[in-house]
Design a protein around this motif. Sequence first.
Motif, PDB file in Angstrom:
ATOM      1  N   MET A   1       0.844  -1.191   0.000  1.00  0.00           N
ATOM      2  CA  MET A   1       0.000   0.000   0.000  1.00  0.00           C
ATOM      3  C   MET A   1       0.886   1.250   0.000  1.00  0.00           C
ATOM      4  O   MET A   1       1.828   1.334   0.766  1.00  0.00           O
ATOM      5  N   SER A   2       0.596   2.211  -0.847  1.00  0.00           N
ATOM      6  CA  SER A   2       1.423   3.419  -0.931  1.00  0.00           C
ATOM      7  C   SER A   2       1.195   4.303   0.287  1.00  0.00           C
ATOM      8  O   SER A   2       0.215   4.177   0.996  1.00  0.00           O
ATOM      9  N   THR A   3       2.152   5.223   0.507  1.00  0.00           N
ATOM     10  CA  THR A   3       2.036   6.151   1.644  1.00  0.00           C
ATOM     11  C   THR A   3       0.746   6.956   1.534  1.00  0.00           C
ATOM     12  O   THR A   3       0.052   7.187   2.504  1.00  0.00           O
ATOM     13  N   THR A   4       0.422   7.373   0.305  1.00  0.00           N
ATOM     14  CA  THR A   4      -0.772   8.186   0.092  1.00  0.00           C
ATOM     15  C   THR A   4      -2.023   7.436   0.526  1.00  0.00           C
ATOM     16  O   THR A   4      -2.890   7.990   1.198  1.00  0.00           O
ATOM     17  N   ALA A   5      -2.099   6.163   0.145  1.00  0.00           N
ATOM     18  CA  ALA A   5      -3.271   5.358   0.499  1.00  0.00           C
ATOM     19  C   ALA A   5      -3.357   5.166   2.019  1.00  0.00           C
ATOM     20  O   ALA A   5      -4.436   5.226   2.606  1.00  0.00           O
ATOM     21  N   THR A   6      -2.207   4.952   2.661  1.00  0.00           N
ATOM     22  CA  THR A   6      -2.184   4.782   4.126  1.00  0.00           C
ATOM     23  C   THR A   6      -2.617   6.076   4.808  1.00  0.00           C
ATOM     24  O   THR A   6      -3.424   6.074   5.737  1.00  0.00           O
ATOM     25  N   GLU A   7      -2.082   7.187   4.320  1.00  0.00           N
ATOM     26  CA  GLU A   7      -2.419   8.506   4.874  1.00  0.00           C
ATOM     27  C   GLU A   7      -3.917   8.766   4.713  1.00  0.00           C
ATOM     28  O   GLU A   7      -4.579   9.244   5.636  1.00  0.00           O
ATOM     29  N   LEU A   8      -4.448   8.429   3.540  1.00  0.00           N
ATOM     30  CA  LEU A   8      -5.873   8.637   3.263  1.00  0.00           C
ATOM     31  C   LEU A   8      -6.724   7.841   4.243  1.00  0.00           C
ATOM     32  O   LEU A   8      -7.669   8.363   4.838  1.00  0.00           O
ATOM     33  N   GLN A   9      -6.366   6.562   4.449  1.00  0.00           N
ATOM     34  CA  GLN A   9      -7.127   5.719   5.375  1.00  0.00           C
ATOM     35  C   GLN A   9      -7.070   6.262   6.794  1.00  0.00           C
ATOM     36  O   GLN A   9      -8.076   6.295   7.503  1.00  0.00           O
ATOM     37  N   ASP A 296     -11.237   5.347  -1.698  1.00  0.00           N
ATOM     38  CA  ASP A 296     -10.917   5.371  -3.135  1.00  0.00           C
ATOM     39  C   ASP A 296     -10.040   6.598  -3.382  1.00  0.00           C
ATOM     40  O   ASP A 296     -10.352   7.685  -2.886  1.00  0.00           O
ATOM     41  N   GLU A 297      -8.976   6.440  -4.152  1.00  0.00           N
ATOM     42  CA  GLU A 297      -8.038   7.561  -4.276  1.00  0.00           C
ATOM     43  C   GLU A 297      -8.533   8.681  -5.197  1.00  0.00           C
ATOM     44  O   GLU A 297      -8.080   9.807  -5.110  1.00  0.00           O
ATOM     45  N   GLY A 298      -9.491   8.372  -6.088  1.00  0.00           N
ATOM     46  CA  GLY A 298     -10.036   9.421  -6.961  1.00  0.00           C
ATOM     47  C   GLY A 298     -10.940  10.357  -6.173  1.00  0.00           C
ATOM     48  O   GLY A 298     -11.823   9.908  -5.441  1.00  0.00           O
ATOM     49  N   PHE A 299     -10.729  11.664  -6.333  1.00  0.00           N
ATOM     50  CA  PHE A 299     -11.519  12.654  -5.584  1.00  0.00           C
ATOM     51  C   PHE A 299     -12.960  12.695  -6.082  1.00  0.00           C
ATOM     52  O   PHE A 299     -13.222  12.757  -7.278  1.00  0.00           O
ATOM     53  N   THR A 300     -13.918  12.662  -5.129  1.00  0.00           N
ATOM     54  CA  THR A 300     -15.338  12.882  -5.460  1.00  0.00           C
ATOM     55  C   THR A 300     -15.972  13.696  -4.336  1.00  0.00           C
ATOM     56  O   THR A 300     -15.533  13.640  -3.189  1.00  0.00           O
ATOM     57  N   ALA A 301     -17.010  14.449  -4.688  1.00  0.00           N
ATOM     58  CA  ALA A 301     -17.734  15.260  -3.699  1.00  0.00           C
ATOM     59  C   ALA A 301     -19.090  15.631  -4.276  1.00  0.00           C
ATOM     60  O   ALA A 301     -19.325  15.456  -5.475  1.00  0.00           O
ATOM     61  N   PHE A 302     -19.993  16.139  -3.416  1.00  0.00           N
ATOM     62  CA  PHE A 302     -21.243  16.678  -3.937  1.00  0.00           C
ATOM     63  C   PHE A 302     -21.596  17.957  -3.188  1.00  0.00           C
ATOM     64  O   PHE A 302     -21.191  18.178  -2.051  1.00  0.00           O
ATOM     65  N   VAL A 303     -22.369  18.816  -3.866  1.00  0.00           N
ATOM     66  CA  VAL A 303     -22.818  20.088  -3.289  1.00  0.00           C
ATOM     67  C   VAL A 303     -24.129  19.822  -2.551  1.00  0.00           C
ATOM     68  O   VAL A 303     -25.067  19.292  -3.139  1.00  0.00           O
ATOM     69  N   PHE A 304     -24.180  20.180  -1.256  1.00  0.00           N
ATOM     70  CA  PHE A 304     -25.441  19.959  -0.531  1.00  0.00           C
ATOM     71  C   PHE A 304     -26.071  21.261  -0.052  1.00  0.00           C
ATOM     72  O   PHE A 304     -27.193  21.268   0.445  1.00  0.00           O
ATOM     73  N   LYS A 305     -25.365  22.377  -0.216  1.00  0.00           N
ATOM     74  CA  LYS A 305     -25.915  23.643   0.265  1.00  0.00           C
ATOM     75  C   LYS A 305     -25.237  24.791  -0.470  1.00  0.00           C
ATOM     76  O   LYS A 305     -24.045  24.726  -0.757  1.00  0.00           O
ATOM     77  N   ILE A 306     -26.009  25.830  -0.777  1.00  0.00           N
ATOM     78  CA  ILE A 306     -25.439  27.055  -1.350  1.00  0.00           C
ATOM     79  C   ILE A 306     -25.935  28.212  -0.493  1.00  0.00           C
ATOM     80  O   ILE A 306     -27.118  28.280  -0.162  1.00  0.00           O
ATOM     81  N   GLN A 307     -25.024  29.080  -0.106  1.00  0.00           N
ATOM     82  CA  GLN A 307     -25.395  30.207   0.746  1.00  0.00           C
ATOM     83  C   GLN A 307     -24.898  31.498   0.112  1.00  0.00           C
ATOM     84  O   GLN A 307     -23.697  31.655  -0.107  1.00  0.00           O
ATOM     85  N   ALA A 308     -25.817  32.402  -0.190  1.00  0.00           N
ATOM     86  CA  ALA A 308     -25.424  33.695  -0.760  1.00  0.00           C
ATOM     87  C   ALA A 308     -25.144  34.682   0.368  1.00  0.00           C
ATOM     88  O   ALA A 308     -25.754  34.609   1.436  1.00  0.00           O
ATOM     89  N   ASN A 309     -24.203  35.576   0.112  1.00  0.00           N
ATOM     90  CA  ASN A 309     -23.946  36.722   0.994  1.00  0.00           C
ATOM     91  C   ASN A 309     -23.585  36.348   2.425  1.00  0.00           C
ATOM     92  O   ASN A 309     -24.056  36.952   3.381  1.00  0.00           O
TER      93      ASN A 309
END
Length: 533
Positions: A1-9, A296-309
């Motif tokens: 396991m690479s350092t990156t994967a260990t760090e991520l876990q 999983d090493e590939g970055f994923t995310a979702f938007v759950f809120k938008i706040q103006a001002n």
Amino acid sequence: MSTTATELQTEVQRRRTFAIISHPDAGKTTLTEKLLLYGGAIRLAGTVKARKAAKHAVSDWMEIEKQRGISVTSSVLQFDYDGYRVNILDTPGHQDFSEDTYRTLMATDSAVMVIDVAKGVEDQTKKLFHVCRQRGIPIFTFVNKLDRHGKSPFELMEEIENVLGIRAYPMNWPVGVDGDYKGVYNRRLAQIELFDNGGAHGQWVMPSTIGSAEDPAFTELLGADAHNQLIEDIELLDMAGDQFDIEKVLQGELTPMFFGSALTNFGVRPFLEEFLQLAPPPLARRSVDGLVAPDDEGFTAFVFKIQANMNPTHRDRIAFIRICSGKFARGMSVKHVPSGKSVKLAQPQQFMAQERVIIDEAYPGDVIGLFDPGVFGIGDTLCMEGKNFQFEDFPVFPPEHFARVQPKDTMKRKQFVKGMTQLTQEGAVQVFRQPEIGVESFIVGAVGVLQMEVLEYRLKQEYGVDILMQHLAFSVARWLDGYDPAKPVKGLDSGMLIRDGKERPVALFRNEWSVRWAVEQNPQIRFLTVPER
């Protein structure tokens, strides 16, 4: 396991992302404050009770919240405690903002349910509990306001089981008689934590040398009556109560139950420490292509809120994203799935209410704010370039209250349109238009009436626009599938035909009876409660 994967876990395992849910006035914002206080994030907790004081709750940043002493937006708060990185999503307490709360729950891995010791399980708590249950979110219960008279602990356990249909396992137990508690007994550690009546509202822990409630040291400390009552209660719990089962907790079938008082700090620290040990780290998320694991090493995310001002001087829009997998690095380019465009995430921020810090990296479970130039929408998926998948859809709620809004001063039409556009992108209200009328006025739909008040308040405060608001006598909206503009919709005499933000036809009705009549008259049209994507 690479350092990156260990760090991520490692980083994934130390994160806890949760929401606090409750009926209004059960003490949710106060508990949030005290958790921040223990996390070293704030030095002085602003008590929500003393609204006349200059200090307001850190998580209530909008002026209207400070005036009314309620939360009407979801705050995102972060701090470190005992090696854990804690992300608290403080949700609106008022039921008119349940839509915002449902979206916030999509971004959490567990929930803390705050119950008022005197009032027990209330209506709004029931609704939010069932949303957590549907999503299989583990639920932890904090019985609040133990410094006052209330229901007996056994009565509350029974109420949770009967009303919510979930078994409760008390992690600690009040010592003393109702409304006059001296402390709580920690069942796991066999320790009594005593409430200090001094001005600092601190506590001190009495270690048990024998590891049993029958330790004679407790008799001396509590007095014979309180000690005997404690022994009886613990015996009854041990014999008749549920066994603690962490698997059942994680599946949402058993709720660990804690007793305390957020206002006086009593029982808050032990709750925080046990909760962090028991609550799950970031979980895999459902996408249309299956589960996405946090490591999983590939970055994923979702938007759950938008706040103006959030910063009125800069007129900025912040999109809040929940990171689901991979490591986030400042300046990285990602794919915005709905548009297919590449977006550079240049100024990521983490929040302590209005205080913000630019960050260089973040991990699954973390919530960060991104400046939004008008690209993001609620529910949007972000992923690595070259990938193409979508997280599961967010729930959509049909509006139940409608009003026509227009600027009092026609010279301010430009600011009015801008304000309406930006505030509706946050998802608090839905905006519609009548095809035959231009942008002089809009039809606004909301789940609750208070959302209308907040819209009016924010248009004035943030965009300098006074509006005329005419409430309409409609309570039901239906999206029309199969509608032909050349043919009139029958049975819509007392209703209204409008278009939503995506130009889809929507019919407004006074009541459900009117809807049923229109459905019978127009067999060629499907009347949808929420629009299909």
